[in-house]
Design a protein around this motif. Structure first.
Motif, PDB file in Angstrom:
ATOM      1  N   ALA A 171       1.746 -69.393 -22.979  1.00 36.58           N
ATOM      2  CA  ALA A 171       1.612 -67.936 -22.877  1.00 36.58           C
ATOM      3  C   ALA A 171       0.167 -67.541 -22.597  1.00 36.58           C
ATOM      4  CB  ALA A 171       2.106 -67.274 -24.160  1.00 36.58           C
ATOM      5  N   ILE A 172      -0.770 -68.209 -23.253  1.00 35.44           N
ATOM      6  CA  ILE A 172      -2.190 -67.952 -23.012  1.00 35.44           C
ATOM      7  C   ILE A 172      -2.551 -68.297 -21.567  1.00 35.44           C
ATOM      8  CG2 ILE A 172      -4.546 -68.703 -23.577  1.00 35.44           C
ATOM      9  CD1 ILE A 172      -3.586 -69.071 -26.475  1.00 35.44           C
ATOM     10  N   GLY A 173      -2.046 -69.431 -21.091  1.00 34.37           N
ATOM     11  CA  GLY A 173      -2.312 -69.837 -19.717  1.00 34.37           C
ATOM     12  C   GLY A 173      -1.787 -68.836 -18.711  1.00 34.37           C
ATOM     13  N   VAL A 176      -3.980 -65.672 -18.816  1.00 31.91           N
ATOM     14  CA  VAL A 176      -5.270 -65.864 -18.138  1.00 31.91           C
ATOM     15  C   VAL A 176      -5.106 -65.754 -16.624  1.00 31.91           C
ATOM     16  CG1 VAL A 176      -7.071 -67.561 -17.611  1.00 31.91           C
ATOM     17  CG2 VAL A 176      -6.321 -67.236 -19.972  1.00 31.91           C
ATOM     18  N   LEU A 177      -4.065 -66.376 -16.081  1.00 29.27           N
ATOM     19  CA  LEU A 177      -3.876 -66.368 -14.634  1.00 29.27           C
ATOM     20  C   LEU A 177      -3.428 -65.019 -14.099  1.00 29.27           C
ATOM     21  CD1 LEU A 177      -2.194 -69.815 -13.814  1.00 29.27           C
ATOM     22  CD2 LEU A 177      -4.576 -69.143 -13.562  1.00 29.27           C
ATOM     23  N   ASN A 178      -2.601 -64.320 -14.862  1.00 31.83           N
ATOM     24  CA  ASN A 178      -1.987 -63.092 -14.347  1.00 31.83           C
ATOM     25  C   ASN A 178      -2.694 -61.805 -14.740  1.00 31.83           C
ATOM     26  OD1 ASN A 178       0.105 -64.650 -13.209  1.00 31.83           O
ATOM     27  ND2 ASN A 178       1.241 -64.626 -15.132  1.00 31.83           N
ATOM     28  N   LYS A 179      -3.446 -61.833 -15.859  1.00 34.07           N
ATOM     29  CA  LYS A 179      -3.967 -60.574 -16.396  1.00 34.07           C
ATOM     30  C   LYS A 179      -5.494 -60.516 -16.527  1.00 34.07           C
ATOM     31  CE  LYS A 179       0.216 -58.975 -17.057  1.00 34.07           C
ATOM     32  NZ  LYS A 179       0.740 -57.832 -16.260  1.00 34.07           N
ATOM     33  N   THR A 180      -6.201 -61.571 -16.165  1.00 32.07           N
ATOM     34  CA  THR A 180      -7.651 -61.557 -16.337  1.00 32.07           C
ATOM     35  C   THR A 180      -8.348 -61.831 -15.001  1.00 32.07           C
ATOM     36  OG1 THR A 180      -7.926 -63.936 -16.781  1.00 32.07           O
ATOM     37  CG2 THR A 180      -7.331 -62.533 -18.650  1.00 32.07           C
ATOM     38  N   TYR A 181      -9.610 -61.426 -14.921  1.00 35.52           N
ATOM     39  CA  TYR A 181     -10.350 -61.676 -13.691  1.00 35.52           C
ATOM     40  C   TYR A 181     -10.685 -63.159 -13.550  1.00 35.52           C
ATOM     41  CZ  TYR A 181     -14.627 -61.538 -16.588  1.00 35.52           C
ATOM     42  OH  TYR A 181     -15.599 -61.779 -17.519  1.00 35.52           O
ATOM     43  N   PHE A 182     -10.676 -63.895 -14.684  1.00 37.73           N
ATOM     44  CA  PHE A 182     -10.874 -65.345 -14.592  1.00 37.73           C
ATOM     45  C   PHE A 182      -9.769 -65.969 -13.745  1.00 37.73           C
ATOM     46  CE2 PHE A 182     -13.039 -64.636 -18.769  1.00 37.73           C
ATOM     47  CZ  PHE A 182     -14.304 -65.032 -18.364  1.00 37.73           C
ATOM     48  N   GLY A 183      -8.537 -65.542 -13.989  1.00 36.12           N
ATOM     49  CA  GLY A 183      -7.413 -66.056 -13.217  1.00 36.12           C
ATOM     50  C   GLY A 183      -7.563 -65.765 -11.738  1.00 36.12           C
ATOM     51  N   ARG A 184      -8.014 -64.554 -11.408  1.00 34.33           N
ATOM     52  CA  ARG A 184      -8.228 -64.198 -10.002  1.00 34.33           C
ATOM     53  C   ARG A 184      -9.314 -65.075  -9.388  1.00 34.33           C
ATOM     54  NH1 ARG A 184      -7.373 -59.037 -12.288  1.00 34.33           N
ATOM     55  NH2 ARG A 184      -9.604 -58.587 -12.458  1.00 34.33           N
ATOM     56  N   TYR A 185     -10.335 -65.392 -10.184  1.00 34.70           N
ATOM     57  CA  TYR A 185     -11.402 -66.272  -9.708  1.00 34.70           C
ATOM     58  C   TYR A 185     -10.867 -67.668  -9.419  1.00 34.70           C
ATOM     59  CZ  TYR A 185     -14.963 -62.850 -11.165  1.00 34.70           C
ATOM     60  OH  TYR A 185     -15.746 -61.733 -11.292  1.00 34.70           O
ATOM     61  N   PHE A 186      -9.972 -68.163 -10.291  1.00 35.32           N
ATOM     62  CA  PHE A 186      -9.398 -69.495 -10.084  1.00 35.32           C
ATOM     63  C   PHE A 186      -8.678 -69.563  -8.736  1.00 35.32           C
ATOM     64  CE2 PHE A 186      -8.737 -70.109 -14.980  1.00 35.32           C
ATOM     65  CZ  PHE A 186     -10.108 -70.070 -15.149  1.00 35.32           C
ATOM     66  N   TYR A 187      -7.836 -68.547  -8.483  1.00 38.79           N
ATOM     67  CA  TYR A 187      -7.097 -68.518  -7.220  1.00 38.79           C
ATOM     68  C   TYR A 187      -8.038 -68.369  -6.027  1.00 38.79           C
ATOM     69  CZ  TYR A 187      -2.595 -68.016  -9.633  1.00 38.79           C
ATOM     70  OH  TYR A 187      -1.481 -68.231 -10.400  1.00 38.79           O
ATOM     71  N   ALA A 188      -9.056 -67.531  -6.187  1.00 37.63           N
ATOM     72  CA  ALA A 188      -9.988 -67.282  -5.084  1.00 37.63           C
ATOM     73  C   ALA A 188     -10.770 -68.536  -4.712  1.00 37.63           C
ATOM     74  CB  ALA A 188     -10.958 -66.153  -5.462  1.00 37.63           C
ATOM     75  N   VAL A 189     -11.299 -69.229  -5.709  1.00 38.18           N
ATOM     76  CA  VAL A 189     -12.074 -70.445  -5.456  1.00 38.18           C
ATOM     77  C   VAL A 189     -11.190 -71.528  -4.855  1.00 38.18           C
ATOM     78  CG1 VAL A 189     -13.412 -72.309  -6.513  1.00 38.18           C
ATOM     79  CG2 VAL A 189     -13.772 -69.953  -7.256  1.00 38.18           C
ATOM     80  N   GLY A 190      -9.986 -71.669  -5.375  1.00 43.40           N
ATOM     81  CA  GLY A 190      -9.071 -72.674  -4.839  1.00 43.40           C
ATOM     82  C   GLY A 190      -8.587 -72.349  -3.450  1.00 43.40           C
TER      83      GLY A 190
END
Length: 317
Positions: A171-173, A176-190
């Motif tokens: 649930a935390i994972g 993080v991916l769906n609701k935080t800017y960290f998640g957006r950064y992960f997708y953007a960098v990848g």
């Protein structure tokens, strides 16, 4: 929505259902509550570590040191509790901090020295495994306080505690991916590292964070595994990274980075658990199981590569 789009979205769940039906028909011992809870307990460590691996793959990286980190966490925690008489909570915290630090070092080397993640984590995997052997000299460590086993063997009502921990981590994972800017950064960098840099994302820090999180989740999985087996062993995490990688790629997280979600990873984890449990119930040898898992990983990666090539051709046209 065409067939391919529907299959990409729901195919993994269809495969899971078909596997459950197959093993339910071929083995009377499969589809009973006690065995289903056993499957859930068995895949709990896999599910926890899979979140960290999913983050790493989203960046276009890989972490082959997960299994060795789990082994080292097992040995260090066990050694601290038995030989140094450290309180279990303190021992667990020390081991998890160590695991996070290993992940951070992986990320730092990859980000700053521009070394391939495969080589970096393969090297640290070998180093960590050697350290674990040095600490325990290859001899299992046991003799923990009785209450320590509750974490890996206990229940809250009818639900095993490891399953509850796994659900929380997943649930935390997803959050993080769906609701935080960290998640957006992960997708953007990848998706495109250069474009992410130009948009103002500190790519190096993102890599530090992601590999540190991979270490964190590997550490938690190692603690749960130690509590479940009640013995620190140098073979605890041997080959575990392979199962984690298979589950995550099977769950649709692209090995090329930039695409994937936790909900499908859950299905991938359950497929590996159901497949392993079902084959054991059918008395299939361990070597045949290895072949089967290898084929599953090969097909999952092949499917991912085919999808990537189709997208590239579509863009070119």
């Amino acid at each position: 929505m065409n067939f391919i789009a529907v299959f990409k979205k729901y195919g993994i769940f269809a495969v899971l259902i078909l596997l459950i039906i197959f093993f339910s028909v071929t083995s009377k011992a499969f589809f009973i509550p006690s065995n289903l809870f056993n499957v859930a307990r068995q895949v709990s460590m896999l599910g926890i570590a899979a979140v960290g691996m999913a983050f790493v793959l989203l960046l276009g990286g890989i972490d082959l040191s997960i299994g060795s980190q789990i082994t080292l966490v097992n040995i260090v925690t066990a050694w601290l509790m038995v030989n140094a008489e450290v309180h279990p909570v303190i021992a667990c915290l020390i081991a998890i901090v160590m695991s996070v630090s290993i992940g951070f070092v992986n990320g730092w080397i990859i980000a700053n020295l521009k070394m391939p993640p495969l080589i970096v984590t393969l090297s640290t995997m070998t180093i960590i495994e050697g350290i674990a052997y040095i600490i325990c000299k290859g001899i299992p460590i046991f003799g923990f306080p009785k209450y320590f086993s509750e974490l890996g063997q206990g229940y809250v009502g009818p639900i095993p505690i490891p399953v509850i921990i796994t659900i929380i981590i997943l649930a935390i994972g997803a959050f993080v991916l769906n609701k935080t800017y960290f998640g957006r950064y992960f997708y953007a960098v990848g998706g495109n590292e250069e474009a992410a840099k130009l948009s103002g994302i500190n790519v190096k820090r993102v890599k530090y964070l992601v590999y540190s999180l991979s270490g964190l989740f590997a550490g938690i999985a190692g603690i749960v595994m130690l509590s479940r087996t009640n013995s620190g062993q140098v073979l605890a995490g041997k080959g575990f990274e392979f199962d984690v990688l298979t589950a995550v790629v099977l769950g649709g997280v692209s090995v090329n980075g930039g695409f994937g979600k936790i909900s499908n990873v859950v299905a991938g984890v359950l497929i590996i658990g159901v497949l392993s449990n079902g084959l054991v119930l059918l008395d299939v040898s361990q070597y045949v199981q290895m072949v089967t898992k290898g084929i599953v990983l090969l097909f999952a990666v092949a499917f991912d590569c085919i999808q990537k090539n189709r997208k590239l051709k579509a863009v070119a046209v």
